[in-house]
Write an enzyme that holds these catalytic residues in place. Sequence first.
Site, PDB file in Angstrom:
ATOM      1  N   THR A   1       8.035   4.625  13.482  1.00 20.06           N
ATOM      2  CA  THR A   1       9.038   4.584  12.416  1.00 20.06           C
ATOM      3  C   THR A   1      10.266   5.354  12.890  1.00 20.06           C
ATOM      4  OG1 THR A   1       7.426   4.389  10.658  1.00 20.06           O
ATOM      5  CG2 THR A   1       9.459   5.505  10.074  1.00 20.06           C
TER       6      THR A   1
ATOM      7  N   GLY B   1       4.557   1.509   2.434  1.00 17.14           N
ATOM      8  CA  GLY B   1       4.194   2.894   2.732  1.00 17.14           C
ATOM      9  C   GLY B   1       5.186   3.877   2.133  1.00 17.14           C
ATOM     10  N   ASP B   2       5.200   5.048   2.707  1.00 12.34           N
ATOM     11  CA  ASP B   2       6.062   6.126   2.209  1.00 12.34           C
ATOM     12  C   ASP B   2       7.542   5.908   2.535  1.00 12.34           C
ATOM     13  OD1 ASP B   2       5.201   6.520   5.026  1.00 12.34           O
ATOM     14  OD2 ASP B   2       6.691   8.122   4.930  1.00 12.34           O
TER      15      ASP B   2
ATOM     16  N   THR C   1       7.803  10.779   8.951  1.00 13.73           N
ATOM     17  CA  THR C   1       7.060   9.711   9.627  1.00 13.73           C
ATOM     18  C   THR C   1       5.602  10.125   9.737  1.00 13.73           C
ATOM     19  OG1 THR C   1       6.859   8.430  11.680  1.00 13.73           O
ATOM     20  CG2 THR C   1       7.721  10.663  11.889  1.00 13.73           C
TER      21      THR C   1
ATOM     22  N   GLY D   1       1.523   6.935   6.028  1.00  8.32           N
ATOM     23  CA  GLY D   1       2.294   6.732   4.811  1.00  8.32           C
ATOM     24  C   GLY D   1       1.557   7.111   3.542  1.00  8.32           C
TER      25      GLY D   1
HETATM   26  N1  ASP Z   1       5.120   6.189   7.577  1.00  8.57           N
HETATM   27  C1  ASP Z   1       5.059   4.842   8.068  1.00  8.57           C
HETATM   28  C2  ASP Z   1       4.246   4.006   7.116  1.00  8.57           C
HETATM   29  O1  ASP Z   1       3.203   4.443   6.703  1.00  8.57           O
HETATM   30  C3  ASP Z   1       4.487   4.743   9.438  1.00  8.57           C
HETATM   31  C4  ASP Z   1       5.050   5.728  10.435  1.00  8.57           C
HETATM   32  O2  ASP Z   1       5.821   6.579  10.094  1.00  8.57           O
HETATM   33  O3  ASP Z   1       4.722   5.619  11.602  1.00  8.57           O
HETATM   34  O4  ASP Z   1       4.613   2.898   6.835  1.00  8.57           O
END
Ligand code: ASP
Length: 323
Positions: free
Chosen positions: A167, A197-198, A218, A221
């Site tokens: 991300t 996700g987050d 990141t 999530g």
């Molecule tokens: N936070 C991101 C998600 O869960 C993934 C990531 O940050 O690598 O979609």
Amino acid sequence: MKPALIVHGGAWDIPDDAVEACQSGCQRALTAGWSILSSGGSALDAVEAAIVVLENDPVFDAGYGSHLNLDGRVECDAIVMDGATLRAGSVAALQRIRNPIRAARKLYELGPHMMLVAEGAERFAKDNGIALCNPKELIAPSEREAWQHCRKDQHAAANHRGHEQGTVGAVALDAHGQFFAATSTGGTCCKLPGRVGDSPLIGCGCYADIEAGAASATGCGEAIMKIVMSKHAVDLLRTWFASDAATLHPGSTPPARNAAAWAQPASPAMRAALNAVALLAARTKATGGIILLDRAGHLGFAHNTPRMAYGYVQPDGSFLTSV
Ligand code: ASP
């Protein structure tokens, strides 16, 4: 006001052979963002420019080269947030937009709402001048291959070795005192279609408040959502600016990678980043990372993953990137 810029390209177990590509991606993102900030441009333009560079680079999990969902499609999420007004533009589950951050910005600038998903978000983007692409154009060969391995057997991190997570995020303060944070992602590999996700959620993967600071997170999530991680970090800064008495989250232990920084009398920005990651570890047992700037432009970053790709502009204007 002295401008400031920090970017990240994800926190994960980045293998040695991807280090150079991640670092060079962060370097190019800094170049794009800093050329705007250093000539008096806006923090909004800077975070967008930095994120576009990272979205276009398949080493990162955003835009082209995003992880595929269970159906073998790319579904992207992105957000940009304004620290002055607390207004955001957030889009999720996009399948036909090459640079999701551009759609997020359009929504921030023009939309009646702050978050749109899927077909509605794509329609809004198209109506506002963003071209839709063929969903296949977002699929990188390495991701297609990883997905095929997972389909043959079952989803396994080993099948995604070398591109598990990535991300991207950027936080910028400009010479006019404007403060923006942005995050963009393809989410997690083999996620269920429709999973969000987050990253595009205000306070989770991104938060900005000019009175305190701005952050982009990141990592896992579902765990980041549980602790509303970016807002947590910014709220610490708010409290500390108010009380000037910084304390770490009680019961938290320093992430191994950051033990040295933890032991030092770090800046509030660094302590806020460390604390947010420590809270993530303590309350969810998950891994992740965060970058942030406090309201004066001091930077902080932390992760409890083996590595995080990040870069920032140093006080003398030179770039530092690290993995
Ligand atoms: N936070 C991101 C998600 O869960 C993934 C990531 O940050 O690598 O979609």
